[in-house]
Motif scaffolding. Structure first.
Motif, mmCIF file in Angstrom:
data_model
loop_
_atom_site.group_PDB
_atom_site.id
_atom_site.type_symbol
_atom_site.label_atom_id
_atom_site.label_comp_id
_atom_site.label_asym_id
_atom_site.label_seq_id
_atom_site.Cartn_x
_atom_site.Cartn_y
_atom_site.Cartn_z
ATOM 1 N N THR A 19 -56.753 19.745 -14.008
ATOM 2 C CA THR A 19 -57.601 19.727 -13.186
ATOM 3 C C THR A 19 -58.270 20.965 -13.151
ATOM 4 O OG1 THR A 19 -58.050 19.081 -10.766
ATOM 5 C CG2 THR A 19 -56.171 20.645 -11.222
ATOM 6 N N GLN A 20 -59.376 21.182 -12.354
ATOM 7 C CA GLN A 20 -60.035 22.479 -12.312
ATOM 8 C C GLN A 20 -60.756 23.029 -11.012
ATOM 9 O OE1 GLN A 20 -62.967 21.738 -15.574
ATOM 10 N NE2 GLN A 20 -64.348 22.612 -14.235
ATOM 11 N N GLY A 21 -60.861 24.280 -10.758
ATOM 12 C CA GLY A 21 -61.625 24.831 -9.837
ATOM 13 C C GLY A 21 -62.404 25.966 -10.173
ATOM 14 N N SER A 22 -63.289 26.381 -9.145
ATOM 15 C CA SER A 22 -64.176 27.380 -9.572
ATOM 16 C C SER A 22 -63.512 28.877 -9.238
ATOM 17 C CB SER A 22 -65.462 27.385 -8.573
ATOM 18 O OG SER A 22 -65.227 27.494 -7.243
ATOM 19 N N THR A 23 -62.404 28.751 -8.136
ATOM 20 C CA THR A 23 -61.372 29.787 -8.093
ATOM 21 C C THR A 23 -59.981 29.509 -8.501
ATOM 22 O OG1 THR A 23 -60.772 29.251 -5.910
ATOM 23 C CG2 THR A 23 -63.006 30.634 -6.023
ATOM 24 N N ALA A 33 -70.638 17.389 -13.597
ATOM 25 C CA ALA A 33 -69.272 17.284 -12.727
ATOM 26 C C ALA A 33 -68.398 18.503 -12.778
ATOM 27 C CB ALA A 33 -68.689 16.070 -12.999
ATOM 28 N N LYS A 34 -68.314 18.869 -14.109
ATOM 29 C CA LYS A 34 -67.253 19.998 -14.668
ATOM 30 C C LYS A 34 -68.159 21.465 -13.754
ATOM 31 C CE LYS A 34 -65.786 20.766 -18.508
ATOM 32 N NZ LYS A 34 -65.846 20.798 -20.143
ATOM 33 N N GLU A 35 -69.541 21.601 -14.077
ATOM 34 C CA GLU A 35 -69.992 22.748 -13.477
ATOM 35 C C GLU A 35 -70.121 22.826 -12.013
ATOM 36 O OE1 GLU A 35 -74.043 22.256 -15.112
ATOM 37 O OE2 GLU A 35 -73.343 22.471 -17.203
ATOM 38 N N ASN A 36 -70.072 21.622 -11.403
ATOM 39 C CA ASN A 36 -69.899 21.644 -9.891
ATOM 40 C C ASN A 36 -68.780 21.346 -9.298
ATOM 41 O OD1 ASN A 36 -72.857 22.012 -9.137
ATOM 42 N ND2 ASN A 36 -72.996 20.406 -10.872
ATOM 43 N N ASN A 37 -67.401 21.374 -10.002
ATOM 44 C CA ASN A 37 -66.298 21.344 -9.706
ATOM 45 C C ASN A 37 -66.232 19.807 -9.104
ATOM 46 O OD1 ASN A 37 -65.370 23.638 -10.623
ATOM 47 N ND2 ASN A 37 -66.543 24.507 -8.735
ATOM 48 N N ILE A 38 -66.562 18.714 -9.459
ATOM 49 C CA ILE A 38 -66.485 17.552 -9.015
ATOM 50 C C ILE A 38 -65.318 16.644 -9.586
ATOM 51 C CG2 ILE A 38 -67.657 15.105 -8.575
ATOM 52 C CD1 ILE A 38 -69.361 17.410 -7.404
ATOM 53 N N ASN A 39 -64.521 16.244 -8.768
ATOM 54 C CA ASN A 39 -63.299 15.574 -9.327
ATOM 55 C C ASN A 39 -63.730 14.001 -9.532
ATOM 56 O OD1 ASN A 39 -61.005 13.757 -9.092
ATOM 57 N ND2 ASN A 39 -59.884 15.209 -7.897
ATOM 58 N N VAL A 40 -63.989 13.645 -10.780
ATOM 59 C CA VAL A 40 -64.497 12.410 -10.971
ATOM 60 C C VAL A 40 -63.357 11.181 -10.644
ATOM 61 C CG1 VAL A 40 -65.289 10.910 -13.017
ATOM 62 C CG2 VAL A 40 -65.902 13.199 -12.914
ATOM 63 N N SER A 41 -62.211 11.331 -10.625
ATOM 64 C CA SER A 41 -61.600 10.322 -9.947
ATOM 65 C C SER A 41 -61.569 10.046 -8.757
ATOM 66 C CB SER A 41 -60.011 10.693 -10.390
ATOM 67 O OG SER A 41 -59.603 10.768 -11.608
ATOM 68 N N ARG A 42 -62.040 10.971 -7.834
ATOM 69 C CA ARG A 42 -62.021 10.978 -6.392
ATOM 70 C C ARG A 42 -63.355 10.257 -6.236
ATOM 71 N NH1 ARG A 42 -59.209 10.084 -3.259
ATOM 72 N NH2 ARG A 42 -57.748 11.875 -3.654
ATOM 73 N N VAL A 43 -64.451 10.789 -6.749
ATOM 74 C CA VAL A 43 -65.683 10.056 -6.696
ATOM 75 C C VAL A 43 -65.818 8.797 -6.690
ATOM 76 C CG1 VAL A 43 -68.103 10.116 -7.181
ATOM 77 C CG2 VAL A 43 -67.017 11.974 -6.999
ATOM 78 N N THR A 44 -64.961 8.216 -7.836
ATOM 79 C CA THR A 44 -64.863 6.944 -8.396
ATOM 80 C C THR A 44 -64.141 6.226 -7.288
ATOM 81 O OG1 THR A 44 -64.970 7.627 -10.566
ATOM 82 C CG2 THR A 44 -64.126 5.383 -10.122
#
Length: 129
Positions: free
Chosen positions: A34-38, A109-120
């Motif tokens: 997973t990732q985050g901006s911080t 999605a990566k650039e905006n820290n979007i969790n694709v699993s959560r959105v789906t």
């Protein structure tokens, strides 16, 4: 009593063409990323990522001792507390699905820290109603 597990994760800082961000992985949980901006955001998202990955297991993986892990200069070990009792009450058992999305959406999605699993999941729940 809630079932809590504390897992060490490795969070690596990146500064590249995708920007400045942090990626968390866990030697304990194969495939968990997973990732985050911080740094804090990556640790926060790690709780959900770990719980998602182990939610269908009868016996959760034993947390590893990270003291002998070899880290690079831009990596840190962070301990993440996962409350499986509360997570399962909120989300229920999950299944792992692979989906295909256009590359530009993946990059966005990566650039905006979007969790694709959560959105789906949220989109499917909205359709279910």
């Amino acid at each position: 009593m809630d079932q809590r597990i504390v897992y060490p994760v490795i969070i690596k800082e990146y500064n590249d063409e995708d920007g400045h961000y942090f990626v968390a992985t866990s030697p304990n949980i194969k495939g968990m990323v997973t990732q985050g901006s911080t740094l804090n955001e990556a640790a926060y998202f790690s709780e959900d990522a770990i719980a998602t990955m182990i939610s269908d297991e009868k016996n959760y993986p034993e947390p590893m001792d990270p003291t002998e892990w070899e880290l690079t200069e831009n990596e840190k070990v962070v301990f993440v507390s996962v409350n499986m009792t509360q997570w399962l009450k909120k989300h229920g058992k999950t299944v792992r699905k692979n989906i295909t999305i256009p590359e530009d959406l993946n990059n966005w999605a990566k650039e905006n820290n979007i969790n694709v699993s959560r959105v789906t999941t949220d989109a499917l729940r909205a359709l279910q109603r």
